[in-house]
Design a protein around this motif. Structure first.
Motif, PDB file in Angstrom:
ATOM      1  N   THR A 258     -36.676 -14.951 -12.325  1.00  0.00           N
ATOM      2  CA  THR A 258     -35.225 -15.086 -12.174  1.00  0.00           C
ATOM      3  C   THR A 258     -34.603 -15.411 -13.520  1.00  0.00           C
ATOM      4  O   THR A 258     -35.044 -16.338 -14.211  1.00  0.00           O
ATOM      5  CB  THR A 258     -34.881 -16.205 -11.169  1.00  0.00           C
ATOM      6  OG1 THR A 258     -35.454 -15.877  -9.890  1.00  0.00           O
ATOM      7  CG2 THR A 258     -33.382 -16.359 -11.021  1.00  0.00           C
ATOM      8  N   VAL A 259     -33.567 -14.648 -13.885  1.00  0.00           N
ATOM      9  CA  VAL A 259     -32.843 -14.865 -15.131  1.00  0.00           C
ATOM     10  C   VAL A 259     -31.366 -15.006 -14.798  1.00  0.00           C
ATOM     11  O   VAL A 259     -30.736 -14.054 -14.315  1.00  0.00           O
ATOM     12  CB  VAL A 259     -33.054 -13.703 -16.127  1.00  0.00           C
ATOM     13  CG1 VAL A 259     -32.291 -13.982 -17.414  1.00  0.00           C
ATOM     14  CG2 VAL A 259     -34.537 -13.502 -16.406  1.00  0.00           C
ATOM     15  N   ALA A 260     -30.809 -16.199 -15.016  1.00  0.00           N
ATOM     16  CA  ALA A 260     -29.386 -16.456 -14.795  1.00  0.00           C
ATOM     17  C   ALA A 260     -28.690 -16.514 -16.153  1.00  0.00           C
ATOM     18  O   ALA A 260     -28.921 -17.438 -16.936  1.00  0.00           O
ATOM     19  CB  ALA A 260     -29.189 -17.757 -14.031  1.00  0.00           C
ATOM     20  N   HIS A 261     -27.874 -15.518 -16.439  1.00  0.00           N
ATOM     21  CA  HIS A 261     -27.212 -15.434 -17.737  1.00  0.00           C
ATOM     22  C   HIS A 261     -26.085 -16.465 -17.854  1.00  0.00           C
ATOM     23  O   HIS A 261     -25.745 -17.158 -16.883  1.00  0.00           O
ATOM     24  CB  HIS A 261     -26.676 -14.019 -17.956  1.00  0.00           C
ATOM     25  CG  HIS A 261     -27.749 -12.991 -18.119  1.00  0.00           C
ATOM     26  ND1 HIS A 261     -28.576 -12.938 -19.216  1.00  0.00           N
ATOM     27  CD2 HIS A 261     -28.149 -11.964 -17.306  1.00  0.00           C
ATOM     28  CE1 HIS A 261     -29.422 -11.940 -19.098  1.00  0.00           C
ATOM     29  NE2 HIS A 261     -29.189 -11.326 -17.939  1.00  0.00           N
ATOM     30  N   ASP A 262     -25.501 -16.548 -19.037  1.00  0.00           N
ATOM     31  CA  ASP A 262     -24.468 -17.543 -19.311  1.00  0.00           C
ATOM     32  C   ASP A 262     -23.332 -17.447 -18.294  1.00  0.00           C
ATOM     33  O   ASP A 262     -22.881 -16.345 -17.934  1.00  0.00           O
ATOM     34  CB  ASP A 262     -23.915 -17.347 -20.722  1.00  0.00           C
ATOM     35  CG  ASP A 262     -24.980 -17.563 -21.792  1.00  0.00           C
ATOM     36  OD1 ASP A 262     -26.072 -18.021 -21.433  1.00  0.00           O
ATOM     37  OD2 ASP A 262     -24.705 -17.262 -22.973  1.00  0.00           O
ATOM     38  N   GLU A 263     -22.889 -18.615 -17.827  1.00  0.00           N
ATOM     39  CA  GLU A 263     -21.737 -18.765 -16.930  1.00  0.00           C
ATOM     40  C   GLU A 263     -21.923 -18.055 -15.595  1.00  0.00           C
ATOM     41  O   GLU A 263     -20.950 -17.701 -14.929  1.00  0.00           O
ATOM     42  CB  GLU A 263     -20.451 -18.273 -17.611  1.00  0.00           C
ATOM     43  CG  GLU A 263     -20.106 -19.026 -18.894  1.00  0.00           C
ATOM     44  CD  GLU A 263     -18.801 -18.574 -19.495  1.00  0.00           C
ATOM     45  OE1 GLU A 263     -17.825 -18.388 -18.739  1.00  0.00           O
ATOM     46  OE2 GLU A 263     -18.751 -18.393 -20.713  1.00  0.00           O
ATOM     47  N   SER A 264     -23.150 -17.857 -15.194  1.00  0.00           N
ATOM     48  CA  SER A 264     -23.412 -17.238 -13.893  1.00  0.00           C
ATOM     49  C   SER A 264     -23.622 -18.321 -12.839  1.00  0.00           C
ATOM     50  O   SER A 264     -23.903 -19.479 -13.146  1.00  0.00           O
ATOM     51  CB  SER A 264     -24.640 -16.333 -13.968  1.00  0.00           C
ATOM     52  OG  SER A 264     -25.796 -17.080 -14.322  1.00  0.00           O
ATOM     53  N   VAL A 265     -23.498 -17.922 -11.578  1.00  0.00           N
ATOM     54  CA  VAL A 265     -23.715 -18.815 -10.441  1.00  0.00           C
ATOM     55  C   VAL A 265     -24.694 -18.131  -9.496  1.00  0.00           C
ATOM     56  O   VAL A 265     -24.499 -16.966  -9.129  1.00  0.00           O
ATOM     57  CB  VAL A 265     -22.401 -19.139  -9.709  1.00  0.00           C
ATOM     58  CG1 VAL A 265     -22.672 -20.022  -8.489  1.00  0.00           C
ATOM     59  CG2 VAL A 265     -21.415 -19.820 -10.647  1.00  0.00           C
ATOM     60  N   LEU A 266     -25.742 -18.844  -9.114  1.00  0.00           N
ATOM     61  CA  LEU A 266     -26.774 -18.248  -8.266  1.00  0.00           C
ATOM     62  C   LEU A 266     -27.310 -19.271  -7.277  1.00  0.00           C
ATOM     63  O   LEU A 266     -27.604 -20.408  -7.642  1.00  0.00           O
ATOM     64  CB  LEU A 266     -27.932 -17.728  -9.128  1.00  0.00           C
ATOM     65  CG  LEU A 266     -29.209 -17.292  -8.386  1.00  0.00           C
ATOM     66  CD1 LEU A 266     -28.940 -16.086  -7.496  1.00  0.00           C
ATOM     67  CD2 LEU A 266     -30.336 -17.011  -9.370  1.00  0.00           C
ATOM     68  N   SER A 267     -27.414 -18.830  -6.023  1.00  0.00           N
ATOM     69  CA  SER A 267     -28.140 -19.592  -5.011  1.00  0.00           C
ATOM     70  C   SER A 267     -29.369 -18.766  -4.652  1.00  0.00           C
ATOM     71  O   SER A 267     -29.259 -17.677  -4.077  1.00  0.00           O
ATOM     72  CB  SER A 267     -27.276 -19.832  -3.766  1.00  0.00           C
ATOM     73  OG  SER A 267     -28.045 -20.474  -2.766  1.00  0.00           O
ATOM     74  N   GLY A 297     -29.160 -19.911 -18.171  1.00  0.00           N
ATOM     75  CA  GLY A 297     -28.378 -19.778 -19.388  1.00  0.00           C
ATOM     76  C   GLY A 297     -27.299 -20.830 -19.528  1.00  0.00           C
ATOM     77  O   GLY A 297     -27.172 -21.763 -18.719  1.00  0.00           O
ATOM     78  N   ALA A 298     -26.483 -20.692 -20.566  1.00  0.00           N
ATOM     79  CA  ALA A 298     -25.432 -21.665 -20.880  1.00  0.00           C
ATOM     80  C   ALA A 298     -24.373 -21.692 -19.780  1.00  0.00           C
ATOM     81  O   ALA A 298     -23.908 -20.647 -19.323  1.00  0.00           O
ATOM     82  CB  ALA A 298     -24.795 -21.318 -22.222  1.00  0.00           C
ATOM     83  N   SER A 299     -24.033 -22.897 -19.355  1.00  0.00           N
ATOM     84  CA  SER A 299     -23.008 -23.123 -18.321  1.00  0.00           C
ATOM     85  C   SER A 299     -23.318 -22.388 -17.024  1.00  0.00           C
ATOM     86  O   SER A 299     -22.428 -22.192 -16.193  1.00  0.00           O
ATOM     87  CB  SER A 299     -21.620 -22.718 -18.836  1.00  0.00           C
ATOM     88  OG  SER A 299     -21.264 -23.479 -19.973  1.00  0.00           O
ATOM     89  N   ALA A 300     -24.539 -21.958 -16.852  1.00  0.00           N
ATOM     90  CA  ALA A 300     -24.951 -21.331 -15.594  1.00  0.00           C
ATOM     91  C   ALA A 300     -25.281 -22.414 -14.572  1.00  0.00           C
ATOM     92  O   ALA A 300     -25.685 -23.525 -14.925  1.00  0.00           O
ATOM     93  CB  ALA A 300     -26.149 -20.418 -15.811  1.00  0.00           C
ATOM     94  N   ASN A 301     -25.117 -22.071 -13.306  1.00  0.00           N
ATOM     95  CA  ASN A 301     -25.387 -23.018 -12.218  1.00  0.00           C
ATOM     96  C   ASN A 301     -26.329 -22.347 -11.220  1.00  0.00           C
ATOM     97  O   ASN A 301     -25.936 -21.418 -10.512  1.00  0.00           O
ATOM     98  CB  ASN A 301     -24.072 -23.411 -11.544  1.00  0.00           C
ATOM     99  CG  ASN A 301     -24.265 -24.543 -10.542  1.00  0.00           C
ATOM    100  OD1 ASN A 301     -25.355 -24.758 -10.035  1.00  0.00           O
ATOM    101  ND2 ASN A 301     -23.203 -25.262 -10.254  1.00  0.00           N
ATOM    102  N   VAL A 302     -27.562 -22.813 -11.183  1.00  0.00           N
ATOM    103  CA  VAL A 302     -28.573 -22.241 -10.289  1.00  0.00           C
ATOM    104  C   VAL A 302     -28.967 -23.278  -9.246  1.00  0.00           C
ATOM    105  O   VAL A 302     -29.380 -24.392  -9.586  1.00  0.00           O
ATOM    106  CB  VAL A 302     -29.818 -21.780 -11.069  1.00  0.00           C
ATOM    107  CG1 VAL A 302     -30.904 -21.299 -10.101  1.00  0.00           C
ATOM    108  CG2 VAL A 302     -29.461 -20.679 -12.051  1.00  0.00           C
ATOM    109  N   THR A 303     -28.810 -22.912  -7.983  1.00  0.00           N
ATOM    110  CA  THR A 303     -29.252 -23.739  -6.865  1.00  0.00           C
ATOM    111  C   THR A 303     -30.440 -23.053  -6.214  1.00  0.00           C
ATOM    112  O   THR A 303     -30.355 -21.891  -5.808  1.00  0.00           O
ATOM    113  CB  THR A 303     -28.127 -23.918  -5.833  1.00  0.00           C
ATOM    114  OG1 THR A 303     -26.987 -24.503  -6.476  1.00  0.00           O
ATOM    115  CG2 THR A 303     -28.582 -24.833  -4.702  1.00  0.00           C
TER     116      THR A 303
END
Length: 579
Positions: A258-267, A297-303
């Motif tokens: 899993t790769v969450a890029h900058d400023e992304s939101v993922l559950s 990534g930066a400012s990303a939010n992963v739950t």
């Protein structure tokens, strides 16, 4: 894997930047031995008594033969319309299904094989089959780099450069806080004693995985609705191998990147369940060796939500002695009906010993790296399965300023299970934040262990970290080893940790009973309240509604009813015991 070369530890002259007085010096006449677990291979394997495997059933694991492979591993599983309908219905009944309108994507694997007809793919969330690795559909260099990483420091290069006031940027894991406080080479005995023991199994996963679940999330648009991504790993009694000796177990190796890029939101939701439990398939021992990698990534939010519910259910009342079983039979009254006597006809310990899932082993390693400033990662781990041996290890590295992590875990064990939960939160960058709460409920004759490690490097000043482990022992025959630990090198931090082990509160039980609840119902209420504080953090999309019969709440209640202690409590030998 080639064995590690046997060399003496380097000694630098005084004044050298890597000089340290803490060097293991060998006498000239003393033999040079490899570190414990490195006798044959270049990565440490499980050994009885090793720190990473202390209290785990290594003997039971090694005694099982898991050499079988899934039939046609690496190929997509084709299903008929009727099979598709039946599996969807089964997954819905287990709370492991989200409709297309309720999720951004859904990847479903059965016995390690990808099922296209059950999945919902996008351009960025998809299954990576062999064509992505043989040059037909080449992956990006960054993706390959991520996939090649190993946990426990065996990939020395940090996933992101860490700013440091005195040294510029830090890039090497083994040299952090060095030379006096660095962990050093990952093959040294000192380093191995502080590892989770997941590197060898992650390498095995890299070799044996037939495919990879790939999740990539870009920056969300302001008006874009964020829906969860569901990854389902289901297994059948046969383990996907229909021929050959039924006593030879089968192994499969689920992989997720899993790769969450900058400023992304993922559950992100991972669910592990059983299928076709009532089929005529002869159960095989199964070994599930999962490996999950997450980059934030930066400012990303992963739950992140991880639900382990495979292995069926344990046998109730295994904690009862032969004398207690005989007393229960004598207390039977004809007017009660045969269902009141049925649970005591067979010895529960013998029934549990013959339970097929007791031969199963479930491993899961989760390797998380927060690689951007102000990145946030939150994980809820629910270990609810009935496999004989279960081990869940999560490691989180906070590599950039302002990075935050929240790790919440719940482990439920009963019957004759052996469960293990390992966590590691590594504060490397300045101004990082972490919170961890682990709850364990141990009943029957099971054995559980929890080891939580927080390490704060010299570069991680202004760190704020808290860790708490709470355990309820439901049986006098159940055992728990809870070991929270802090390793603090920095001198400007706010850190605390603690651990408690207890039975259900007698005062709270008395209060509920004084309101009309019987002793079993009162215990069930307290047990569920204990688990719900972690369960409430699970993504609501997969947890279901409060009164949903297939929701997480209902499934937890069913599991708790099996291991709830029965009878009153009396004082025996200075301690309260259920009789």
């Amino acid at each position: 894997m080639t064995p590690v070369p046997l060399v003496d530890e380097l000694e630098y002259e005084y004044g050298h930047e890597e000089w340290t007085p803490y060097v293991n010096r060998r006498l000239p006449t003393s033999p040079l031995y490899p570190a414990y677990g490195l006798e044959r291979f270049g990565l440490p394997v499980c050994r009885k008594g090793a720190e990473a495997w202390r209290h785990f059933d290594v003997g039971g694991l090694v005694a099982m033969d898991y050499s079988g492979s899934v039939d046609e591993i690496g190929k997509d599983m084709e299903l008929t319309d009727q099979e598709t309908t039946d599996i969807i219905s089964a997954l819905q009944s287990k709370g492991a299904w989200l409709d297309d309108d309720s999720c951004n994507a859904r990847l479903v694997y059965i016995n390690g094989r990808f099922c296209p007809t059950l999945s919902k793919q996008t351009n960025l969330i998809k299954n990576l089959d062999s064509t992505y690795f043989d040059g037909t559909n080449p992956l990006s260099e960054q993706t390959v780099t991520y996939l090649n990483r190993l946990p426990d420091g065996f990939t020395d290069e940090l996933a992101a450069q860490v700013p440091d006031e005195t040294k510029g940027f830090l890039t090497s894991l083994k040299k952090l806080s060095g030379p006096d406080h660095s962990v050093g080479e990952p093959t040294s005995q000192f380093a191995i004693n502080n590892q989770q023991g997941t590197a060898a199994f992650a390498a095995l996963n890299s070799v044996k995985a037939g495919c990879v679940a790939y999740v990539e999330v870009e920056k969300n648009e302001e008006d874009e609705e964020s829906k969860p991504v569901l990854i389902v790993n289901a297994q059948t009694p046969s383990g996907g191998k229909l021929s050959g000796d039924k006593e030879i177990g089968v192994s499969f190796h689920p992989r997720l990147l899993t790769v969450a890029h900058d400023e992304s939101v993922l559950s992100l939701i991972q669910s592990n369940v059983d299928l076709k439990e009532d089929s005529d398939e002869t159960p095989r021992p199964t070994f599930v060796n999962g490996f999950t990698q997450i980059f934030v990534g930066a400012s990303a939010n992963v739950t992140h939500t991880y639900l382990e519910e495979s292995g069926g259910t344990v046998t109730p009342r295994v904690e009862m002695s032969d004398e207690e079983l005989d007393a229960a039979k004598l207390a039977f009254r004809p007017g009660q009906g045969p269902e009141a006597l049925a649970p005591f006809i067979s010895n529960p310990r013998e029934v549990e010993a013959q339970r097929p899932a007791l031969r199963n082993t479930h491993f899961q390693a989760i390797d998380v790296h927060v690689i951007g400033d102000e990145g946030s990662f939150s994980s809820s781990l629910m270990e609810l399965g009935g496999s004989g041996r279960s081990r869940l290890a999560i490691s989180t590295s906070l590599l950039r300023p302002g990075a935050a992590a929240s790790i919440n875990g719940f482990s439920l064990s009963g019957g004759a299970q052996r469960t293990d939960m390992r966590t590691n939160i590594h504060h490397i960058a300045q101004g990082t934040f972490s919170r961890q709460e682990q709850r364990n409920m141990v009943g029957g004759r099971s054995t559980a262990s929890f080891r939580g490690r927080i390490r704060v490097e010299q570069s991680a000043q202004q760190t704020d970290s808290e860790q708490l482990s709470r355990t309820i022992l439901l049986s006098d025959h159940a055992r728990i080893w809870a070991t929270p630990s802090l390793e603090i090198i920095a001198d400007d931090v706010k850190c605390q940790h603690g651990a408690t082990v207890s039975d259900l509160s007698e005062e709270e039980l008395f209060y509920l009973r004084s309101r009309g609840f019987d002793v079993t119902a009162a215990r069930n209420i307290l047990m569920y309240a204990f688990a719900e504080e972690i369960g409430s953090k699970v993504d609501k999309a997969i947890a279901g509604e409060f009164d949903d019969e297939n929701g997480l709440r209902s499934r937890i209640i069913k599991k708790l009813r099996i291991i709830v202690p029965e009878g009153e409590k009396v004082l025996v030998g200075g301690e309260f015991q259920s009789v």
